[in-house]
Every structure is written in structure tokens, then in C-alpha cells.
Scaffold this motif. Structure first.
Motif, PDB file in Angstrom:
ATOM      1  N   ALA A  91       0.806  -1.345  -0.077  1.00 31.12           N
ATOM      2  CA  ALA A  91       0.067   0.449   0.088  1.00 31.12           C
ATOM      3  C   ALA A  91       0.908   0.908   0.392  1.00 31.12           C
ATOM      4  O   ALA A  91       0.603   2.011  -0.164  1.00 31.12           O
ATOM      5  CB  ALA A  91      -0.993   0.202   1.318  1.00 31.12           C
ATOM      6  N   VAL A  92       2.264   0.898   0.266  1.00 30.06           N
ATOM      7  CA  VAL A  92       3.054   2.564   0.337  1.00 30.06           C
ATOM      8  C   VAL A  92       4.576   1.420   0.199  1.00 30.06           C
ATOM      9  O   VAL A  92       5.069   0.045   0.249  1.00 30.06           O
ATOM     10  CB  VAL A  92       2.842   2.851   2.063  1.00 30.06           C
ATOM     11  N   SER A  93       5.279   2.578  -0.468  1.00 31.07           N
ATOM     12  CA  SER A  93       6.650   2.095  -0.819  1.00 31.07           C
ATOM     13  C   SER A  93       7.376   3.671  -0.441  1.00 31.07           C
ATOM     14  O   SER A  93       6.281   4.581  -0.196  1.00 31.07           O
ATOM     15  CB  SER A  93       6.440   2.686  -2.374  1.00 31.07           C
ATOM     16  N   SER A  94       8.527   3.100  -0.442  1.00 32.86           N
ATOM     17  CA  SER A  94       9.508   4.628   0.292  1.00 32.86           C
ATOM     18  C   SER A  94      10.510   4.081  -0.768  1.00 32.86           C
ATOM     19  O   SER A  94      11.402   4.243  -1.259  1.00 32.86           O
ATOM     20  CB  SER A  94       9.797   4.001   1.917  1.00 32.86           C
ATOM     21  N   TYR A  95      11.542   6.010  -0.051  1.00 36.85           N
ATOM     22  CA  TYR A  95      12.731   6.192  -0.944  1.00 36.85           C
ATOM     23  C   TYR A  95      13.087   7.188  -0.493  1.00 36.85           C
ATOM     24  O   TYR A  95      12.563   8.055   1.052  1.00 36.85           O
ATOM     25  CB  TYR A  95      12.185   7.019  -2.219  1.00 36.85           C
ATOM     26  N   ARG A  96      14.581   7.146  -0.477  1.00 32.89           N
ATOM     27  CA  ARG A  96      15.297   8.414   0.179  1.00 32.89           C
ATOM     28  C   ARG A  96      15.739   9.469  -0.511  1.00 32.89           C
ATOM     29  O   ARG A  96      15.611   9.288  -1.777  1.00 32.89           O
ATOM     30  CB  ARG A  96      16.746   7.389   0.339  1.00 32.89           C
ATOM     31  N   ALA A  97      15.367  10.518   0.185  1.00 28.92           N
ATOM     32  CA  ALA A  97      15.555  11.868  -0.653  1.00 28.92           C
ATOM     33  C   ALA A  97      16.139  12.962   0.059  1.00 28.92           C
ATOM     34  O   ALA A  97      16.040  13.079   1.112  1.00 28.92           O
ATOM     35  CB  ALA A  97      14.287  12.178  -0.857  1.00 28.92           C
ATOM     36  N   ALA A  98      17.061  13.746  -0.539  1.00 25.79           N
ATOM     37  CA  ALA A  98      17.917  14.707   0.654  1.00 25.79           C
ATOM     38  C   ALA A  98      16.912  16.069   1.005  1.00 25.79           C
ATOM     39  O   ALA A  98      15.921  16.232  -0.143  1.00 25.79           O
ATOM     40  CB  ALA A  98      19.012  15.628   0.077  1.00 25.79           C
ATOM     41  N   ALA A  99      16.759  16.185   2.212  1.00 29.55           N
ATOM     42  CA  ALA A  99      16.100  16.986   2.453  1.00 29.55           C
ATOM     43  C   ALA A  99      16.462  18.449   2.301  1.00 29.55           C
ATOM     44  O   ALA A  99      17.524  18.619   1.805  1.00 29.55           O
ATOM     45  CB  ALA A  99      15.200  17.249   3.909  1.00 29.55           C
ATOM     46  N   THR A 100      15.788  19.921   2.777  1.00 31.88           N
ATOM     47  CA  THR A 100      16.282  20.853   2.848  1.00 31.88           C
ATOM     48  C   THR A 100      17.855  21.578   3.091  1.00 31.88           C
ATOM     49  O   THR A 100      18.192  21.610   2.911  1.00 31.88           O
ATOM     50  CB  THR A 100      15.033  22.069   2.897  1.00 31.88           C
ATOM     51  N   ALA A 101      17.942  21.173   4.315  1.00 31.65           N
ATOM     52  CA  ALA A 101      19.168  20.763   5.042  1.00 31.65           C
ATOM     53  C   ALA A 101      20.217  19.882   4.938  1.00 31.65           C
ATOM     54  O   ALA A 101      21.218  19.997   5.077  1.00 31.65           O
ATOM     55  CB  ALA A 101      18.511  20.873   6.579  1.00 31.65           C
ATOM     56  N   GLY A 102      19.601  19.291   3.792  1.00 27.56           N
ATOM     57  CA  GLY A 102      20.967  18.831   3.907  1.00 27.56           C
ATOM     58  C   GLY A 102      20.924  17.040   3.762  1.00 27.56           C
ATOM     59  O   GLY A 102      21.458  15.938   2.792  1.00 27.56           O
ATOM     60  N   LYS A 103      21.129  16.479   5.053  1.00 25.57           N
ATOM     61  CA  LYS A 103      20.607  15.600   5.536  1.00 25.57           C
ATOM     62  C   LYS A 103      19.160  14.536   5.077  1.00 25.57           C
ATOM     63  O   LYS A 103      18.003  15.005   3.773  1.00 25.57           O
ATOM     64  CB  LYS A 103      19.853  15.532   7.164  1.00 25.57           C
ATOM     65  N   GLU A 104      19.322  13.503   4.174  1.00 29.05           N
ATOM     66  CA  GLU A 104      18.608  12.313   3.890  1.00 29.05           C
ATOM     67  C   GLU A 104      17.462  11.989   4.462  1.00 29.05           C
ATOM     68  O   GLU A 104      17.972  11.305   5.983  1.00 29.05           O
ATOM     69  CB  GLU A 104      20.055  11.189   3.040  1.00 29.05           C
ATOM     70  N   ARG A 105      16.039  11.992   4.348  1.00 28.67           N
ATOM     71  CA  ARG A 105      15.065  11.123   5.126  1.00 28.67           C
ATOM     72  C   ARG A 105      14.983  10.276   4.079  1.00 28.67           C
ATOM     73  O   ARG A 105      14.169  10.315   2.565  1.00 28.67           O
ATOM     74  CB  ARG A 105      14.718  12.674   4.962  1.00 28.67           C
ATOM     75  N   LYS A 106      13.618   9.676   4.737  1.00 27.01           N
ATOM     76  CA  LYS A 106      12.867   7.906   3.990  1.00 27.01           C
ATOM     77  C   LYS A 106      11.710   9.115   4.032  1.00 27.01           C
ATOM     78  O   LYS A 106      10.701   8.870   4.935  1.00 27.01           O
ATOM     79  CB  LYS A 106      12.964   6.617   4.892  1.00 27.01           C
ATOM     80  N   TYR A 107      11.796   9.044   2.224  1.00 24.79           N
ATOM     81  CA  TYR A 107       9.965   9.561   2.138  1.00 24.79           C
ATOM     82  C   TYR A 107       9.305   8.077   2.178  1.00 24.79           C
ATOM     83  O   TYR A 107       9.426   7.471   1.579  1.00 24.79           O
ATOM     84  CB  TYR A 107       9.879   9.661   1.543  1.00 24.79           C
ATOM     85  N   TYR A 108       7.725   8.346   1.894  1.00 27.02           N
ATOM     86  CA  TYR A 108       6.934   7.718   1.863  1.00 27.02           C
ATOM     87  C   TYR A 108       6.360   7.419   0.914  1.00 27.02           C
ATOM     88  O   TYR A 108       5.059   8.887   0.912  1.00 27.02           O
ATOM     89  CB  TYR A 108       6.201   6.816   3.387  1.00 27.02           C
ATOM     90  N   HIS A 109       5.399   6.715  -0.208  1.00 27.45           N
ATOM     91  CA  HIS A 109       4.598   7.211  -0.919  1.00 27.45           C
ATOM     92  C   HIS A 109       3.665   6.325  -0.653  1.00 27.45           C
ATOM     93  O   HIS A 109       3.737   5.165  -1.106  1.00 27.45           O
ATOM     94  CB  HIS A 109       5.497   7.104  -2.655  1.00 27.45           C
ATOM     95  N   LEU A 110       1.968   6.716  -1.721  1.00 26.38           N
ATOM     96  CA  LEU A 110       0.712   5.603  -1.006  1.00 26.38           C
ATOM     97  C   LEU A 110       0.907   5.735  -2.513  1.00 26.38           C
ATOM     98  O   LEU A 110       1.115   6.144  -3.566  1.00 26.38           O
ATOM     99  CB  LEU A 110      -0.737   6.795  -0.929  1.00 26.38           C
ATOM    100  N   THR A 111       0.693   4.242  -3.411  1.00 25.71           N
ATOM    101  CA  THR A 111       0.641   3.426  -4.191  1.00 25.71           C
ATOM    102  C   THR A 111      -0.637   3.714  -4.482  1.00 25.71           C
ATOM    103  O   THR A 111      -1.369   4.089  -3.591  1.00 25.71           O
ATOM    104  CB  THR A 111       1.491   1.579  -3.730  1.00 25.71           C
TER     105      THR A 111
END
Length: 111
Positions: A59-79
Motif C-alpha cells: 500500500a506504501v512504498s518508500s524512497y530516500r531523498a535529501a531534505a532542505t537541510a541536506g540530511k537524507e530522509r526516508k519518504y513514504y509514497h501511497l501506491t
């Protein structure tokens, strides 16, 4: 007999947040508190097991992306599957809430 829902309302709330936009964990916690006028104060220990269950179920997928402060975060996406699940669960919730409201309407207000 009416279909009994086994909906975990926490899952419904998480799916609803992710239908708005992709989010990382702390963002979901903060946004849920904001949108509910702090009625829902979810803890990380509650959120992440729900996210992992939803992800495992597709139901959800995830990916890593840089946040505004440059720190990498794990984001969740609704499939697509998650969007379908959200619609089903939202329909069940509305039916449930409507049934509760019907019963409450027959109770007189306290003086």
C-alpha cells in the motif's frame, strides 16, 4: 447483518496523510497533530510499525531523498493499491461513523 470493520484507524490516518503528499515520518507525526488540532499525537513507536505493515502489503512504498537541510530522509509514497485501500477503508469508516451518529441522535442531550 452489517459487515464489521477490522480497520485500524491509525492506518486510515496514515493513508490519508500520504494521499495528500509524500512525507517522512516526523512530518507525518507533525502534520497529523496539526490537522487534528492536536487530538492525535502519534508516537514514532506507533507510526513506524504501521508504515512497515503498509509497505509490506504494497500500500506504501518508500524512497530516500535529501531534505532542505541536506540530511537524507526516508519518504513514504501511497501506491495505487494504497489509494484503493484508502477508499475502501474511508467508505467503511463513514458507514461506521454514520451508524454511531444515528444511535447518538436518539439520545437526549443532558440538561
Amino acid at each position: 447483518m452489517a459487515k464489521k470493520t477490522n480497520l485500524d484507524h491509525t492506518e486510515l490516518l496514515v493513508l490519508s496523510l500520504l494521499a495528500q503528499e509524500d512525507m517522512y515520518g516526523y512530518q507525518m507525526i507533525a502534520e497529523l497533530a496539526r490537522q487534528s488540532d492536536h487530538t492525535f499525537e502519534m508516537k514514532e513507536g506507533t507510526l513506524y510499525p504501521v508504515l512497515h505493515t503498509l509497505e509490506h502489503g504494497g500500500a506504501v512504498s518508500s524512497y530516500r531523498a535529501a531534505a532542505t537541510a541536506g540530511k537524507e530522509r526516508k519518504y513514504y509514497h501511497l501506491t495505487k493499491k494504497g489509494l484503493e485501500l484508502l477508499q475502501e477503508e474511508r467508505d467503511q469508516w463513514r458507514k461506521y461513523a454514520g451508524a454511531v451518529e444515528s444511535v447518538l441522535q436518539s439520545v437526549p442531550d443532558a440538561a
